[in-house]
Each structure stands twice: as C-alpha cells, then as structure tokens.
Design a protein around this motif. Structure first.
Motif, mmCIF file in Angstrom:
data_model
loop_
_atom_site.group_PDB
_atom_site.id
_atom_site.type_symbol
_atom_site.label_atom_id
_atom_site.label_comp_id
_atom_site.label_asym_id
_atom_site.label_seq_id
_atom_site.Cartn_x
_atom_site.Cartn_y
_atom_site.Cartn_z
ATOM 1 N N PRO A 1 -6.304 5.898 -11.758
ATOM 2 C CA PRO A 1 -5.138 6.597 -11.214
ATOM 3 C C PRO A 1 -5.226 6.715 -9.694
ATOM 4 O O PRO A 1 -6.301 6.873 -9.134
ATOM 5 C CB PRO A 1 -5.198 7.982 -11.872
ATOM 6 C CG PRO A 1 -6.511 8.079 -12.544
ATOM 7 C CD PRO A 1 -7.064 6.704 -12.722
ATOM 8 N N CYS A 2 -4.099 6.580 -9.031
ATOM 9 C CA CYS A 2 -4.059 6.672 -7.579
ATOM 10 C C CYS A 2 -3.666 8.085 -7.198
ATOM 11 O O CYS A 2 -2.898 8.742 -7.890
ATOM 12 C CB CYS A 2 -3.039 5.682 -7.029
ATOM 13 S SG CYS A 2 -2.918 5.698 -5.224
ATOM 14 N N GLU A 3 -4.163 8.545 -6.062
ATOM 15 C CA GLU A 3 -3.870 9.914 -5.663
ATOM 16 C C GLU A 3 -2.379 10.132 -5.359
ATOM 17 O O GLU A 3 -1.906 11.250 -5.295
ATOM 18 C CB GLU A 3 -4.724 10.324 -4.453
ATOM 19 C CG GLU A 3 -4.522 9.467 -3.226
ATOM 20 C CD GLU A 3 -5.499 9.831 -2.093
ATOM 21 O OE1 GLU A 3 -5.026 10.398 -1.098
ATOM 22 O OE2 GLU A 3 -6.707 9.544 -2.231
ATOM 23 N N CYS A 4 -1.615 9.037 -5.182
ATOM 24 C CA CYS A 4 -0.186 9.170 -4.897
ATOM 25 C C CYS A 4 0.620 9.493 -6.148
ATOM 26 O O CYS A 4 1.806 9.825 -6.052
ATOM 27 C CB CYS A 4 0.348 7.887 -4.270
ATOM 28 S SG CYS A 4 0.534 6.531 -5.465
ATOM 29 N N GLY A 5 -0.009 9.378 -7.325
ATOM 30 C CA GLY A 5 0.704 9.700 -8.562
ATOM 31 C C GLY A 5 1.223 8.473 -9.293
ATOM 32 O O GLY A 5 1.605 8.555 -10.455
ATOM 33 N N GLU B 1 0.812 -1.211 0.000
ATOM 34 C CA GLU B 1 0.000 0.000 0.000
ATOM 35 C C GLU B 1 0.853 1.272 0.000
ATOM 36 O O GLU B 1 1.895 1.332 0.644
ATOM 37 C CB GLU B 1 -0.890 0.020 1.249
ATOM 38 C CG GLU B 1 -2.053 -0.955 1.160
ATOM 39 C CD GLU B 1 -2.926 -0.878 2.393
ATOM 40 O OE1 GLU B 1 -4.152 -0.811 2.224
ATOM 41 O OE2 GLU B 1 -2.385 -0.879 3.520
ATOM 42 N N CYS B 2 0.344 2.290 -0.682
ATOM 43 C CA CYS B 2 0.965 3.618 -0.631
ATOM 44 C C CYS B 2 0.260 4.430 0.462
ATOM 45 O O CYS B 2 -0.639 3.933 1.136
ATOM 46 C CB CYS B 2 0.827 4.327 -1.966
ATOM 47 S SG CYS B 2 -0.886 4.712 -2.372
ATOM 48 N N GLU B 3 0.677 5.689 0.622
ATOM 49 C CA GLU B 3 0.106 6.503 1.708
ATOM 50 C C GLU B 3 -1.406 6.674 1.591
ATOM 51 O O GLU B 3 -2.071 6.967 2.577
ATOM 52 C CB GLU B 3 0.817 7.865 1.801
ATOM 53 C CG GLU B 3 0.546 8.831 0.649
ATOM 54 C CD GLU B 3 1.660 8.840 -0.395
ATOM 55 O OE1 GLU B 3 2.315 7.772 -0.581
ATOM 56 O OE2 GLU B 3 1.875 9.887 -1.022
ATOM 57 N N LEU C 1 -3.348 -2.037 -2.830
ATOM 58 C CA LEU C 1 -1.913 -2.339 -2.840
ATOM 59 C C LEU C 1 -1.372 -2.234 -4.266
ATOM 60 O O LEU C 1 -1.852 -2.936 -5.160
ATOM 61 C CB LEU C 1 -1.662 -3.766 -2.317
ATOM 62 C CG LEU C 1 -2.005 -4.061 -0.862
ATOM 63 C CD1 LEU C 1 -3.504 -4.307 -0.682
ATOM 64 C CD2 LEU C 1 -1.245 -5.293 -0.369
ATOM 65 N N HIS C 2 -0.366 -1.364 -4.478
ATOM 66 C CA HIS C 2 0.236 -1.241 -5.806
ATOM 67 C C HIS C 2 1.007 -2.511 -6.159
ATOM 68 O O HIS C 2 1.804 -3.009 -5.361
ATOM 69 C CB HIS C 2 1.191 -0.049 -5.851
ATOM 70 C CG HIS C 2 0.502 1.272 -5.928
ATOM 71 N ND1 HIS C 2 -0.128 1.718 -7.071
ATOM 72 C CD2 HIS C 2 0.324 2.250 -5.001
ATOM 73 C CE1 HIS C 2 -0.648 2.918 -6.850
ATOM 74 N NE2 HIS C 2 -0.397 3.265 -5.590
ATOM 75 N N ILE C 3 0.761 -2.987 -7.349
ATOM 76 C CA ILE C 3 1.460 -4.184 -7.840
ATOM 77 C C ILE C 3 2.597 -3.731 -8.765
ATOM 78 O O ILE C 3 2.349 -2.949 -9.683
ATOM 79 C CB ILE C 3 0.488 -5.090 -8.632
ATOM 80 C CG1 ILE C 3 -0.651 -5.546 -7.723
ATOM 81 C CG2 ILE C 3 1.228 -6.277 -9.242
ATOM 82 C CD1 ILE C 3 -1.791 -6.233 -8.460
HETATM 83 ZN ZN LIG Z 1 -0.921 5.041 -4.611
#
Ligand SMILES: [Zn+2]
Ligand SMILES: [Zn+2]
Lengths: 433, 433
Positions: free
Chosen positions: A309-313, A247-249, A254-256
């Motif tokens: 898209p994830c908010e973490c970029g 997982e990112c913040e 969970l990013h693969i």
């Molecule tokens: Zn993310």
C-alpha cells in the motif's frame, strides 16, 4: 485529490477481476482481428480460451520491437484503419520506425492515465501547465496535452526551444507546472539565472519530467532550481505514450494504471516471471486499447514492482525508477548490474571524467569486473598517492551502488574510446574462456 | 459532402437572424465581463443595447493588435482564467506577443470550422492527413489536428522538418492529404524528385495550404507537383486560428463560417465599411467564442467578400485570396495597389531581380508612380536596346496586375538597399508637396 478514486483505490481482488475480464477480451480480439497475433499464437499453440486466470498470461509469447517492425506500418491494428484517428511513431535509431495507432476511445483512455498522474502531482483546473515536450510523432507532447484538457487545467503547448521566450511566458502567464526532460529543465533554470531571474520565485508548484534516464541526484537538482517537487512520468509510444507510470506526492515509485496496463517483471535471460520487488525487465500489456492492443511487450526497461500500500491511499501497484536497459545488463556473481549504476557511482565519487569502460572476465571460476575510468586532468597531475585514494573512493562508491566489489583502474584523460551515438560501455570477455 | 448542411446552406435571412442574436450576446458579454471592452465602449458612448441590427456593428470601435498587446496576457478573457483550457500566442516580430485563450467549447467550435473545410476539400474518415505545420503556440498545427479528429480522419501529426522522413511516411502510410505552407510543399516535392520519387504517384488527393501569401501561379505549381487540388486555408490566431476561410472544390474564394465569424470589409484609410465585392481590409468578429470574444478586429489583410451563390451549393459568403496587407497599401488615382502585385508582375515579366522600390510622387495634380527594379546581371550587359524592351514588358505586366500605368526604371544589380526583416518597398513623397 484522487482523479478516479473508484479505480485508483480499488481492492486488489476486484481489480484483478477487472484485469482478467479485460485481458480475456483483449487476447480474444487480438486473435480474431489481427492476423499477426493469430499466426503467432497458433504457432505457439496457445489460444484465447487458455487465459483462465491472470497468471495464464505467461503462456502467451512476448512481443518485441522486432514484431512491431515486421508489422509496420498498420499490421497490428485491430480495427479498420478508417477507425484510427491519430498515428504516432517512435523514430528508432535503426530500421523501420514503430507505429502506434489510436481510436477516439484510445485517446480518451490515454488522457485518463495522464489526468490521474497530473492529479497525483497536485494539479487541477486552476493550474497553468507549460509543456516543453515536442509535439509531433513523438508522444511526449500530446500525452500531457490531452491529460491537461481532461483535468481542465490551462495548457500552454509551447513545445521545445526558445528558452528565453519560455522564461518570459512562465513569468507573464504565471505557469504553475513545467513539463520537461531533466536536461532541458536544468538548462531552462540556468538561462533564467543568467537573465537575473531566480527560478524559485516563478511560482512553479510541480514539475513533470520524463523521457530520459535520471537519478535521485538529478531530481534533487531540478527541485532545488525551481523550488518545486518534481514527479517522474514514464511511458512508451508502443503502448500508448507517457502515462504508464506517474509518481504520486510520496515520490516513492510510479503508480501504474493497472486497469489499463498489465505489468509483469521478467528475468531478461531466462524470460521467467519474477515476483514483487524483484528487479528485472518490465513487460506491458494493453488491457483497454481498441485500435492496437499490444500484448506482453518487452520494454527492455529494468525496474521492479511493488504491490504494497502507498501512503497516498492509492492501491495501484508502483514501479521503481528505471535503472537501466536489459540490453545493457551484466549478470555478475548472480547480481544484475548496469552501466548506469557505475555512472552514478562515478558521479558521486568525483575527480573523474564520465568516461569509463567495464570489462568482465572469468579468470578462474569466479567473474571479475574491472572498471577503467579516465582520471580528471588535475588528478592525473596530483600523483600516485592521490590516485590511490580516488581509486578506493570509486570502488567503495560502486560497491554501494551495486553491492559488488570491482577492480578500478585509473587511465589517462582522453585515453578511452569515444563513441558517436550509443556508447559501448561493456566488454564481456567471459565467453572467450 | 457538406459537413454541416443546416448552417452551410442556410438562407441568408435565417443566417442573419442567427448572427444578430449571437452578436448581441457577444457584445453584451464582452461589455459585462471584460473591463477593457467596458471602458472602450463607454468612452465611445456605445452600449450593448445599441446593437439592434447587424449594421449597428459599425457603431462599435475597432480592436487592433495594439489593443491585444495592451491587454496582454489575459485581459480579454471573458471567463475566469480557470475555465481556459488552452492558450496560444502569435509571436509578433515587435513588442509583446498576442495571446489567444480557449475554453473546451471554443476548441470544439474551432474544430467545427476546420471540419467544414476538410469536408469541402473532399476529405472524410477514410483519409490520412499528414500535417506538416508546426505544433506549438502557433495555431497552424493544432487547428487541422482538432478538425481532423472531428471528421474522424487519421491525423499524422508529423510537424515541420525531417523532409526525407515526411516522404517515407507519405509512401508507407498512404497519405491522402498534405497540409503545408506553399514554400515547404514545393521543397517537399523537390526533395521527393531528388530521391527518385514522382510526387504525383504518391496518391495525394487534396492539399491544404496556408500561413503564407500566395498567388494562383504558386497554387498551380503545387498542384502540378503533387497531381492534386490545393485548397487555401486562412485564419488568425487572434480570432481562433486557421478556419476563418477555407476553399471549396470550386476553388473560387474561401467560405467563411459566418455563424462563427462575422466579416466586414473597410477602407483602411477612411475606416468606412465597403460593400460586397469591394476590395479593402478584412475586419472580423467572433460570434461564438466563450473564452475570449474579439469584436471588430482589424486584420490588416486585404480581400473582398462576395455573397453570390457558390456552385458548391453552400450559401456562406466567400472571401477572395489575400492580396496584400493594408499597411502596405498605396492608394493611387483612387486605386489601391500593393507591393505584392508589383512583385507578381515582375516575376511574370522576367529578366529582373526581385529587388524593387516603389516611389509615389504628385508632381502636379496627379499621382505618379515610379518602380525602380534591379536588372539581372545578364540583362545589364545586353545593352540599352534590350533594356528598353524589358522596361516595356515590365510596365505592361504591372498594368495587367494593377490597372495602372507606371514609370519603370532599371537600375544596376545590387544597387537598391537591402533590408533585414521586413523590406521597405514604398516611398511615398506625396505628403512632402
Ligand atoms: Zn502513491
Ligand atoms: Zn463553394
């Protein structure tokens, strides 16, 4: 910070190009070097040159734990055994264990996946990571160990046990990150409190947890105890180890590392591929593994994948928390439900023991589910009126979790069967009619 | 094969030049970067520029475990803690534990020392090393792990325990090298035999053992069980970990990587340096350690060092097997003797229990030693004549081991005090007179 921005934020078409190239190489190498794949693919009349697009992966047969057992110990190595520098193994409760082999390059690739994850958790060379996972044939300990080396953090390879010493070292060394299974983490926190130490004061800034089923409630509990964000780490020894998803913040999936693992979701009954955001069994392929490429491994873990898209970029796909095992899945009225969902619902409803049995029948045309639950001792003596209230509460809670209305029956405390090892939670009587 | 022929077969004058250069750098860096050394050296009025020859090391004060405890946890780091990527610790039965910190370069240096040793044991990339040492804060497991990576062998990081699984894996994976403590190795062999497996048939070709006191009898037993040569590995977490000394195929002393560790032997009473082949306490200095250079550490281990050429062709000095701890040393009539020697003698003599007490007195001018030993139950009922025979046998056996004639007294079974933890074996009454 992003560990490998070039890959982690790659445009999808560019990523898919890389994936296709690596998939083609992997399938060709497996076919040429590993007799087990050669035979299996030939029998299925599918050949490396049939992989012209990523979607063509669906032509390939699955690999299951049984295949890995049949190839025990070294039958799936794509290189001379001499080139394998490390071997891990998942013990498995039944039959022969499963072996996982690594070349030096594979260990570096594994480290890379964990380095990305530790960076997602906000960690860097200034951090002190206390790794309470066991080191041994199990990959839990070594994954984080190698990843920590890669980001240049300070690893404390303390391994499991010695809880009081763990707490002393956290204090003395200034541990900023803990790696644990949720249950051990909660135990660690409780022991600290017994010793008169507030775990929140210890300065932990991130927690990596894994190797167990968990719920958002458990995450919340862990975060409350240590006053730090807790990030899920997912992986399998067969594929490499932890690092298949982290997982990112945003803590929202969970990013693969898709340049390293190619994920698919299938319906575990029809074995057909499902689309984004559809829940099913995770199937994984090593795209970048030298020693022992595993292609289309059925993980039995139930999740879904989003490409939004994830908010973490980061542009890499995210898998959702594992909600069950496909072995345990019950399909009712077209909906997949899992004992773990029932368990979560019971925990939320309260007043009952965590002992239950799910009985599925088809009295007429439609499926019916009955959930038998042991009432708590107190409740059982509170009488019928209170019991009816609790039954309603449980039924609503289950409907919230699963979307399905079930019949709830409260039974006497200690009246349901107990199991050694894996509990049998489901009785499916539909085949009898 | 020799792993690093350039260093391991270096001419002594060339080696000493390298040692001096590294010693000067180490002392200067410790003085400049580590306040603890700066203070200690200033108090002792010794400064980096005083080290003009290797012999000048004798001007420097010793470092003991107490110094390490005082600097707990990170007071002896020569680099910013951020640059430390791994921390180990020796638990220590009393007081605060001792910490050992490593930069990536230090981990590589550590691997190098083990790589040389595994090569001495005849191992290479074709070998499968089953490492039964525990992985954790203890350095035993990781030392061999990193060294195995370096030589490109296949490491099975199975860690301690699960003896039946260990045996299964030996069989299935074709383990060619076992790493264990002698006591665990003997247990492993016994369990294999119980399972109907002849350990000699398993194809083990080399054994690395350490982390415990041992005798040639124990080595012989281990070699007989597995039908393979057993090589001693010595080291200390404080200095880095295992790899301070490893035996070559000659099995006649442990080669010290002298470009990495500078060894001295001192008289533990006078603290004066002793010459080659003289028995005394080993003092070690890190010559090539970035994160935490330890200078003149009193190991308390008793050994001697020879600089004579080894039949293997290596020119590096060899230390003899550790025969005791300087804490336990008794100086009698100018000879150093150790409880462990008495113990060995008793084992050889037979008919007695391994419970004994050594009483040293000085009735007139000369020291006298009495060894009280518990007779075995059988012997005790056999009567006086048999007891006299056994007493003689024991006295001769002790004289063989130590060169000293002692008085032996046989006492009733279970009449000597029992100890929790470390036994008190010596009563020295000489100071009372
Ligand atoms: Zn993310
Ligand atoms: Zn030699």
């Amino acid at each position: 910070m992003i560990w490998n921005e070039k890959i982690e934020c790659m445009e999808r078409d560019e990523l898919e190009e890389l994936q296709l190239k690596r998939l083609q190489e992997t399938v060709k190498r497996a076919f040429d070097k590993i007799p087990y794949y050669n035979k299996k693919y030939t029998e299925n009349n599918v050949f490396p040159e049939d992989i012209e697009t990523l979607k063509d992966i669906e032509k390939l047969p699955f690999i299951t734990k049984d295949d890995l057992r049949e190839s025990y110990p070294f039958g799936l190595f794509a290189v001379d055994r001499k080139k394998i520098t490390e071997v891990h193994s998942s013990s498995g409760t039944t039959g022969k264990p499963v072996v996982s082999g690594y070349t030096p390059k594979d260990l570096d690739t594994w480290s890379e996946t964990i380095a990305r994850g530790l960076t997602m958790m906000g960690l860097g060379e200034e951090d002190i990571i206390q790794n309470t996972h066991g080191y041994g044939l199990f990959t839990g300990g070594f994954g984080v160990h190698y990843g920590s080396h890669k980001i240049g953090a300070t690893i404390i390879p303390i391994s499991t046990g010695q809880t009081r010493r763990q707490i002393e070292i956290m204090k003395d060394f200034g541990t900023t990150c803990l790696i644990f299974t949720p249950s051990y983490g909660i135990h660690l926190g409780e022991v600290a409190i017994e010793e008169g130490i507030d775990p929140k004061e210890l300065g932990v800034k991130a927690i990596g947890f894994g190797a167990e089923m968990w719920t958002e409630e458990i995450r919340q509990k862990v975060e409350d105890i240590f006053g730090a964000k807790a990030y899920n780490i997912y992986g399998l020894t067969e594929l490499m180890g932890p690092g298949v998803g982290i997982e990112c913040e945003a803590q929202n999936g969970l990013h693969i590392p898709e340049d390293i693992y190619y994920p698919e979701i299938i319906d575990p009954n029809t074995l057909k591929n499902l689309g984004p955001n559809e829940k099913g069994e995770l199937v994984l392929t090593n795209l970048y593994r030298e020693g022992m490429p595993i292609i289309r491994f059925r993980t039995k873990d139930i999740t879904s994948i989003t490409y939004e898209p994830c908010e973490c970029g980061r542009t890499l796909a995210r898998m959702s928390r594992i909600t069950g095992r496909s072995d345990d899945m019950i399909k009712v009225k077209g909906v997949a439900i899992f004992p773990s969902q029932i368990e979560t619902a019971l925990l939320k409803a309260g007043d009952v023991e965590p002992h239950y049995l799910i009985i599925v029948t088809r009295p007429h045309v439609l499926d019916e589910i009955e959930v038998k639950v042991e009432a708590s001792k107190d409740l059982f003596f509170d009488g019928v009126k209170e019991m009816v209230n609790v039954k309603d509460r449980i039924a609503k809670s289950i409907e919230n979790e699963t979307g399905i209305r079930v019949k709830v029956t409260l039974v006497e405390p200690k009246s349901l069967p107990r199991f050694e090892g894996k509990a049998k939670r489901v009785i499916d009587e539909r085949n009898l009619h």
